[in-house]
Design an enzyme around this catalytic site. Structure first.
Site, PDB file in Angstrom:
ATOM      1  N   HIS A  54      -9.759  -7.097   2.268  1.00 52.57           N
ATOM      2  CA  HIS A  54      -8.163  -6.889   2.649  1.00 52.57           C
ATOM      3  C   HIS A  54      -7.770  -6.134   1.086  1.00 52.57           C
ATOM      4  CE1 HIS A  54      -5.635  -3.574   4.880  1.00 52.57           C
ATOM      5  NE2 HIS A  54      -4.567  -4.517   4.357  1.00 52.57           N
ATOM      6  N   PHE A  63       0.906  -1.714  -0.011  1.00 53.54           N
ATOM      7  CA  PHE A  63      -0.045  -0.269  -0.035  1.00 53.54           C
ATOM      8  C   PHE A  63       0.877   1.020   0.025  1.00 53.54           C
ATOM      9  CE2 PHE A  63      -2.628   3.100   2.060  1.00 53.54           C
ATOM     10  CZ  PHE A  63      -3.830   3.180   1.491  1.00 53.54           C
ATOM     11  N   VAL A 102       1.277  -9.151  -2.329  1.00 54.64           N
ATOM     12  CA  VAL A 102      -0.038  -9.150  -2.279  1.00 54.64           C
ATOM     13  C   VAL A 102      -0.489 -10.395  -2.282  1.00 54.64           C
ATOM     14  CG1 VAL A 102      -2.331  -7.562  -1.267  1.00 54.64           C
ATOM     15  CG2 VAL A 102      -0.279  -6.556  -2.744  1.00 54.64           C
ATOM     16  N   ILE A 103      -1.002 -11.596  -0.909  1.00 56.15           N
ATOM     17  CA  ILE A 103      -1.918 -12.622  -1.139  1.00 56.15           C
ATOM     18  C   ILE A 103      -2.919 -12.953   0.207  1.00 56.15           C
ATOM     19  CG2 ILE A 103      -1.302 -14.587  -0.227  1.00 56.15           C
ATOM     20  CD1 ILE A 103       1.976 -13.657  -0.408  1.00 56.15           C
TER      21      ILE A 103
HETATM   22  N1  INI Z   1       0.652  -5.658   2.120  1.00 58.90           N
HETATM   23  C1  INI Z   1       1.121  -6.212   1.647  1.00 58.90           C
HETATM   24  O1  INI Z   1       2.356  -5.649   1.152  1.00 58.90           O
HETATM   25  N2  INI Z   1       0.840  -7.560   1.138  1.00 58.90           N
HETATM   26  C2  INI Z   1      -0.443  -8.264   1.645  1.00 58.90           C
HETATM   27  O2  INI Z   1      -0.405  -9.386   1.761  1.00 58.90           O
HETATM   28  C3  INI Z   1      -1.378  -7.302   2.905  1.00 58.90           C
HETATM   29  N3  INI Z   1      -1.882  -7.956   2.922  1.00 58.90           N
HETATM   30  O3  INI Z   1      -2.391  -9.258   2.826  1.00 58.90           O
HETATM   31  O4  INI Z   1      -2.308  -7.547   4.288  1.00 58.90           O
HETATM   32  C4  INI Z   1       0.093  -6.413   3.359  1.00 58.90           C
HETATM   33  N4  INI Z   1      -1.026  -5.549   3.923  1.00 58.90           N
HETATM   34  C5  INI Z   1      -0.410  -4.141   4.341  1.00 58.90           C
HETATM   35  C6  INI Z   1      -0.592  -2.295   3.793  1.00 58.90           C
HETATM   36  O5  INI Z   1       0.205  -2.504   2.387  1.00 58.90           O
HETATM   37  C7  INI Z   1      -0.081  -1.837   4.175  1.00 58.90           C
HETATM   38  O6  INI Z   1       1.283  -1.597   4.790  1.00 58.90           O
HETATM   39  C8  INI Z   1      -0.879  -1.712   6.097  1.00 58.90           C
HETATM   40  O7  INI Z   1      -1.971  -1.380   5.918  1.00 58.90           O
HETATM   41  C9  INI Z   1      -0.425  -0.073   6.716  1.00 58.90           C
HETATM   42  O8  INI Z   1      -0.878   1.018   6.036  1.00 58.90           O
END
Ligand code: INI
Length: 154
Positions: free
Chosen positions: A89, A58, A82-83
């Site tokens: 989410h 994100f 991203v899984i």
């Molecule tokens: N971020 C990822 O890079 N991959 C994922 O699979 C993932 N899941 O599944 O939650 C993920 N979440 C964190 C997100 O990218 C942010 O770092 C977080 O929400 C804080 O802003």
């Protein structure tokens, strides 16, 4: 017909950043290895390769925007994983990362590539991080090298 295309080689002067997310680092570290391998094997100089770590996919577009604004790099290779989990989410994170990376690349007119895995399972991610389906980090860096050369001729 004149064909305009990029070459798959670097002259050693190119300054490149890999932006990697720590989330799912067991996977994303392998993508970085693949990206570095591609950079070195195509003529890049290790001193010209920076690794920039962000918390999760994100955050990639936000940091990408800062990096592009700095003008310090000729191109940027983004990697992440991203899984899918049990909730929606995954859809929000993967959509924002994908849209954000594309938006920043278009805004700053710089070569940027997308090596962010978006998979339904961890097995699919492992397959794409240096096992039976290749290494998307390697592919993403190779794409960046081609794009760097193509941008120079356009
Ligand atoms: N971020 C990822 O890079 N991959 C994922 O699979 C993932 N899941 O599944 O939650 C993920 N979440 C964190 C997100 O990218 C942010 O770092 C977080 O929400 C804080 O802003």
């Amino acid at each position: 017909m004149n064909i305009v295309e990029g070459k798959l080689s670097l002259d050693g002067s190119e300054k490149i950043a890999v932006v990697n997310s720590r989330f799912n680092h067991i996977i994303t570290d392998r993508l970085v290895e693949g990206a570095k391998d591609a950079f070195l094997r195509h003529g890049g100089e290790e001193k010209n390769l920076d690794l920039i770590l962000v918390p999760g996919a994100f955050e990639i577009p936000m940091v990408l925007s800062k990096i592009l604004e700095s003008g310090k790099y000729d191109g940027i290779c983004c990697v992440g994983a991203v899984i899918r989990g049990a909730t929606p989410h995954f859809d929000y994170i993967s959509a924002e990362a994908t849209k954000g990376i594309a938006t920043m690349a278009l805004k700053y007119h710089k070569p940027v590539t997308y090596g962010v895995l978006t998979t339904d399972t961890i097995e699919q991610a492992i397959e794409r991080a240096g096992s039976k389906a290749g290494n998307k980090g390697f592919e993403s860096m190779t794409g960046l090298i081609e794009l760097l050369s193509l941008y120079k001729s356009l």
